[in-house]
Design a protein around this motif. Structure first.
Motif, short mmCIF file in Angstrom:
data_model
loop_
_atom_site.label_atom_id
_atom_site.label_comp_id
_atom_site.label_asym_id
_atom_site.label_seq_id
_atom_site.Cartn_x
_atom_site.Cartn_y
_atom_site.Cartn_z
N MET A 1 -43.03 -48.38 -14.10
CA MET A 1 -41.59 -48.53 -14.01
C MET A 1 -40.95 -47.16 -13.84
O MET A 1 -41.31 -46.22 -14.51
N THR A 2 -40.00 -47.06 -12.95
CA THR A 2 -39.24 -45.83 -12.80
C THR A 2 -37.98 -45.94 -13.64
O THR A 2 -37.65 -47.00 -14.16
N ILE A 3 -37.29 -44.84 -13.79
CA ILE A 3 -36.07 -44.82 -14.57
C ILE A 3 -35.10 -45.89 -14.05
O ILE A 3 -34.39 -46.52 -14.82
N ALA A 4 -35.12 -46.11 -12.78
CA ALA A 4 -34.17 -46.99 -12.14
C ALA A 4 -34.16 -48.40 -12.67
O ALA A 4 -33.12 -49.01 -12.81
N GLU A 5 -35.27 -48.93 -12.93
CA GLU A 5 -35.39 -50.34 -13.23
C GLU A 5 -34.83 -50.68 -14.60
O GLU A 5 -35.53 -50.65 -15.59
N ASN A 6 -33.55 -51.02 -14.60
CA ASN A 6 -32.84 -51.46 -15.80
C ASN A 6 -32.73 -50.41 -16.89
O ASN A 6 -32.47 -50.75 -18.04
N ALA A 7 -32.91 -49.17 -16.59
CA ALA A 7 -32.79 -48.12 -17.60
C ALA A 7 -31.34 -47.67 -17.70
O ALA A 7 -30.59 -47.72 -16.74
N THR A 8 -30.99 -47.21 -18.88
CA THR A 8 -29.66 -46.63 -19.08
C THR A 8 -29.86 -45.26 -19.70
O THR A 8 -30.97 -44.92 -20.13
N ALA A 9 -28.79 -44.50 -19.77
CA ALA A 9 -28.88 -43.18 -20.40
C ALA A 9 -29.31 -43.33 -21.85
O ALA A 9 -30.09 -42.53 -22.35
N ALA A 10 -28.83 -44.36 -22.53
CA ALA A 10 -29.23 -44.60 -23.92
C ALA A 10 -30.72 -44.90 -24.01
O ALA A 10 -31.40 -44.44 -24.95
N ASP A 11 -31.26 -45.65 -23.04
CA ASP A 11 -32.69 -45.94 -23.01
C ASP A 11 -33.50 -44.66 -22.84
O ASP A 11 -34.52 -44.46 -23.49
N THR A 12 -33.04 -43.81 -21.95
CA THR A 12 -33.74 -42.55 -21.71
C THR A 12 -33.71 -41.67 -22.95
O THR A 12 -34.72 -41.07 -23.33
N THR A 13 -32.57 -41.61 -23.61
CA THR A 13 -32.46 -40.83 -24.84
C THR A 13 -33.38 -41.39 -25.91
O THR A 13 -34.11 -40.64 -26.57
N ALA A 14 -33.39 -42.70 -26.08
CA ALA A 14 -34.26 -43.34 -27.08
C ALA A 14 -35.73 -43.06 -26.77
O ALA A 14 -36.53 -42.78 -27.68
N LEU A 15 -36.10 -43.12 -25.49
CA LEU A 15 -37.47 -42.81 -25.09
C LEU A 15 -37.81 -41.37 -25.45
O LEU A 15 -38.87 -41.10 -26.02
N LEU A 16 -36.91 -40.46 -25.13
CA LEU A 16 -37.16 -39.05 -25.42
C LEU A 16 -37.26 -38.78 -26.93
O LEU A 16 -38.12 -38.01 -27.36
N VAL A 17 -36.44 -39.43 -27.72
CA VAL A 17 -36.54 -39.27 -29.18
C VAL A 17 -37.92 -39.72 -29.63
O VAL A 17 -38.59 -39.02 -30.40
N ALA A 18 -38.39 -40.87 -29.16
CA ALA A 18 -39.70 -41.37 -29.55
C ALA A 18 -40.82 -40.43 -29.10
O ALA A 18 -41.77 -40.17 -29.86
N VAL A 19 -40.71 -39.89 -27.89
CA VAL A 19 -41.72 -38.96 -27.38
C VAL A 19 -41.72 -37.67 -28.20
O VAL A 19 -42.78 -37.16 -28.55
N TYR A 20 -40.55 -37.15 -28.51
CA TYR A 20 -40.47 -35.94 -29.35
C TYR A 20 -41.08 -36.21 -30.72
O TYR A 20 -41.85 -35.41 -31.23
N GLN A 21 -40.72 -37.34 -31.33
CA GLN A 21 -41.24 -37.67 -32.66
C GLN A 21 -42.76 -37.73 -32.64
O GLN A 21 -43.42 -37.16 -33.51
N GLU A 22 -43.31 -38.41 -31.65
CA GLU A 22 -44.76 -38.55 -31.54
C GLU A 22 -45.44 -37.22 -31.24
O GLU A 22 -46.42 -36.85 -31.88
N SER A 23 -44.92 -36.49 -30.27
CA SER A 23 -45.55 -35.24 -29.85
C SER A 23 -45.46 -34.16 -30.93
O SER A 23 -46.40 -33.37 -31.10
N LEU A 24 -44.34 -34.12 -31.63
CA LEU A 24 -44.14 -33.10 -32.66
C LEU A 24 -44.62 -33.55 -34.04
O LEU A 24 -44.64 -32.76 -34.98
N GLY A 25 -44.98 -34.84 -34.15
CA GLY A 25 -45.46 -35.36 -35.42
C GLY A 25 -44.39 -35.37 -36.51
O GLY A 25 -44.70 -35.20 -37.69
N THR A 26 -43.15 -35.58 -36.09
CA THR A 26 -42.01 -35.55 -37.01
C THR A 26 -41.17 -36.80 -36.79
O THR A 26 -40.28 -36.81 -35.94
N PRO A 27 -41.41 -37.85 -37.58
CA PRO A 27 -40.71 -39.10 -37.37
C PRO A 27 -39.20 -39.06 -37.63
O PRO A 27 -38.47 -39.91 -37.15
N GLY A 28 -38.70 -38.06 -38.34
CA GLY A 28 -37.29 -38.00 -38.66
C GLY A 28 -36.41 -37.37 -37.59
O GLY A 28 -35.19 -37.26 -37.79
N LEU A 29 -36.96 -36.97 -36.46
CA LEU A 29 -36.17 -36.34 -35.41
C LEU A 29 -35.19 -37.35 -34.81
O LEU A 29 -35.48 -38.52 -34.70
#
Length: 85
Positions: A1-29
Motif C-alpha cells: 500500500m502506498t500513502i495514497a490509498e486511504n491514508a490521512t496525515a493523522a494516519d501517517t503521524t500515527a504510523l511514524l509514532v509507532a515506528v519511532y516507539q518500536e525502533s527506539l524501544g520507547t513505548p511512551g513516545l
C-alpha cells in the motif's frame, strides 16, 4: 500500500509514532517526541526509514529523520513530499 490509498496525515503521524516507539524501544513516545532526545542515532534512523519503506512503499531519505526529528514533523514532510499519490 502506498500513502495514497486511504491514508490521512493523522494516519501517517500515527504510523511514524509507532515506528519511532518500536525502533527506539520507547513505548511512551508521542508525535512531538524528539528523535535525538529519545536516544536516536544513525542506525536507528536507517531502521526507521526501512520500516517506513515497508509500510508506505516509498523510499524516505534517512536525512529527513535527522532534519525533522519528531514524528509529527517528519509526517508533515512525508505527506507533502510523497503525498497521497
Amino acid at each position: 500500500m502506498t500513502i495514497a490509498e486511504n491514508a490521512t496525515a493523522a494516519d501517517t503521524t500515527a504510523l511514524l509514532v509507532a515506528v519511532y516507539q518500536e525502533s527506539l524501544g520507547t513505548p511512551g513516545l508521542d508525535e512531538h517526541s524528539d528523535f535525538y532526545e529519545a536516544g536516536g542515532d544513525s542506525l536507528t534512523a536507517f531502521q526507521i526509514t526501512a520500516r517506513l519503506h515497508e509500510a508506505l512503499g516509498v523510499e524516505i531519505p534517512v536525512a529527513l529523520v535527522f532534519a525533522y526529528p519528531s514524528p509529527a514533523d517528519l509526517a508533515a514532510v512525508v505527506e507533502s513530499d510523497f503525498g497521497r499519490v
